[in-house]
Scaffold this motif. Structure first.
Motif, PDB file in Angstrom:
ATOM      1  N   ALA A   1      53.221  44.435  52.097  1.00  0.00           N
ATOM      2  CA  ALA A   1      53.328  43.179  51.366  1.00  0.00           C
ATOM      3  C   ALA A   1      51.933  42.629  51.107  1.00  0.00           C
ATOM      4  CB  ALA A   1      54.137  42.157  52.152  1.00  0.00           C
ATOM      5  N   SER A   2      51.800  41.886  50.022  1.00  0.00           N
ATOM      6  CA  SER A   2      50.522  41.260  49.703  1.00  0.00           C
ATOM      7  C   SER A   2      50.759  39.869  49.138  1.00  0.00           C
ATOM      8  CB  SER A   2      49.732  42.096  48.703  1.00  0.00           C
ATOM      9  OG  SER A   2      50.417  42.191  47.473  1.00  0.00           O
ATOM     10  N   ILE A   3      49.717  39.041  49.240  1.00  0.00           N
ATOM     11  CA  ILE A   3      49.803  37.672  48.731  1.00  0.00           C
ATOM     12  C   ILE A   3      48.445  37.275  48.175  1.00  0.00           C
ATOM     13  CG2 ILE A   3      49.335  36.696  51.042  1.00  0.00           C
ATOM     14  CD1 ILE A   3      51.281  34.394  50.237  1.00  0.00           C
ATOM     15  N   THR A   4      48.465  36.698  46.983  1.00  0.00           N
ATOM     16  CA  THR A   4      47.217  36.275  46.349  1.00  0.00           C
ATOM     17  C   THR A   4      46.805  34.893  46.863  1.00  0.00           C
ATOM     18  OG1 THR A   4      48.291  35.127  44.518  1.00  0.00           O
ATOM     19  CG2 THR A   4      47.921  37.511  44.271  1.00  0.00           C
ATOM     20  N   SER A   5      45.626  34.472  46.448  1.00  0.00           N
ATOM     21  CA  SER A   5      45.152  33.154  46.850  1.00  0.00           C
ATOM     22  C   SER A   5      46.088  32.062  46.343  1.00  0.00           C
ATOM     23  CB  SER A   5      43.739  32.923  46.329  1.00  0.00           C
ATOM     24  OG  SER A   5      43.703  33.040  44.908  1.00  0.00           O
ATOM     25  N   GLY A   6      46.747  32.317  45.231  1.00  0.00           N
ATOM     26  CA  GLY A   6      47.667  31.341  44.658  1.00  0.00           C
ATOM     27  C   GLY A   6      49.085  31.432  45.166  1.00  0.00           C
ATOM     28  N   GLY A   7      49.335  32.392  46.059  1.00  0.00           N
ATOM     29  CA  GLY A   7      50.657  32.503  46.665  1.00  0.00           C
ATOM     30  C   GLY A   7      51.603  33.487  46.005  1.00  0.00           C
ATOM     31  N   ASN A   8      51.122  34.249  45.016  1.00  0.00           N
ATOM     32  CA  ASN A   8      51.981  35.276  44.420  1.00  0.00           C
ATOM     33  C   ASN A   8      52.128  36.438  45.399  1.00  0.00           C
ATOM     34  OD1 ASN A   8      52.389  33.943  41.921  1.00  0.00           O
ATOM     35  ND2 ASN A   8      50.349  34.584  41.273  1.00  0.00           N
ATOM     36  N   THR A   9      53.350  36.943  45.515  1.00  0.00           N
ATOM     37  CA  THR A   9      53.634  37.973  46.510  1.00  0.00           C
ATOM     38  C   THR A   9      54.170  39.247  45.874  1.00  0.00           C
ATOM     39  OG1 THR A   9      55.867  37.102  46.845  1.00  0.00           O
ATOM     40  CG2 THR A   9      54.135  36.269  48.300  1.00  0.00           C
ATOM     41  N   ASN A  10      53.946  40.351  46.579  1.00  0.00           N
ATOM     42  CA  ASN A  10      54.508  41.646  46.203  1.00  0.00           C
ATOM     43  C   ASN A  10      54.931  42.373  47.462  1.00  0.00           C
ATOM     44  OD1 ASN A  10      54.459  42.488  43.263  1.00  0.00           O
ATOM     45  ND2 ASN A  10      52.426  41.609  43.476  1.00  0.00           N
TER      46      ASN A  10
END
Length: 120
Positions: free
Chosen positions: A49-58
């Motif tokens: 799983a990953s999460i960007t600085s803006g909170g978008n997840t994959n």
């Protein structure tokens, strides 16, 4: 110097839950893409799983609907909530921080890993 410290692993029965935590220091956390990888015995390390600085997840297909990644920028921390665990989730879980804009196995900053074991 970037440091990532994981906690929260352990032994859990199938169907159970665990929450992994990763505390970061040494860099500006808020702007970094963060991720959780795992490595099972005899297998390659894979991005869970990953999460960007803006909170978008994959999420990897194998954990969609069961795992949730989140971050708290006020605590320089990222979390992985794992529900409905199955034996195939058994692995060492690693927190990762992208050194450059995207997560990359070859260049990430890594934590030391925490063992998750799912067994009855």
């Amino acid at each position: 110097q970037v440091q990532l410290v994981e906690s929260g692993g352990g032994l859990v029965q199938p169907g159970g839950s665990l929450r992994l935590s990763c505390a970061a220091s040494g860099t500006f956390f808020n702007s970094k893409v963060m991720g959780w990888y795992r490595q099972a015995p005899g297998k390659q390390r894979e991005l869970v799983a990953s999460i960007t600085s803006g909170g978008n997840t994959n999420y990897a297909d194998s954990v969609k609907g069961r795992f949730t990644i989140s971050r708290d920028n006020t605590k320089n921390s990222v979390y992985l909530q794992m529900n409905s665990l199955i034996p195939e989730d058994t692995a060492v879980y690693y927190c990762a921080m992208a050194r450059y804009p995207l997560l990359d196995y070859a260049t990430n900053y890594w934590g030391q890993g925490t063992q998750v074991s799912v067994s009855s």
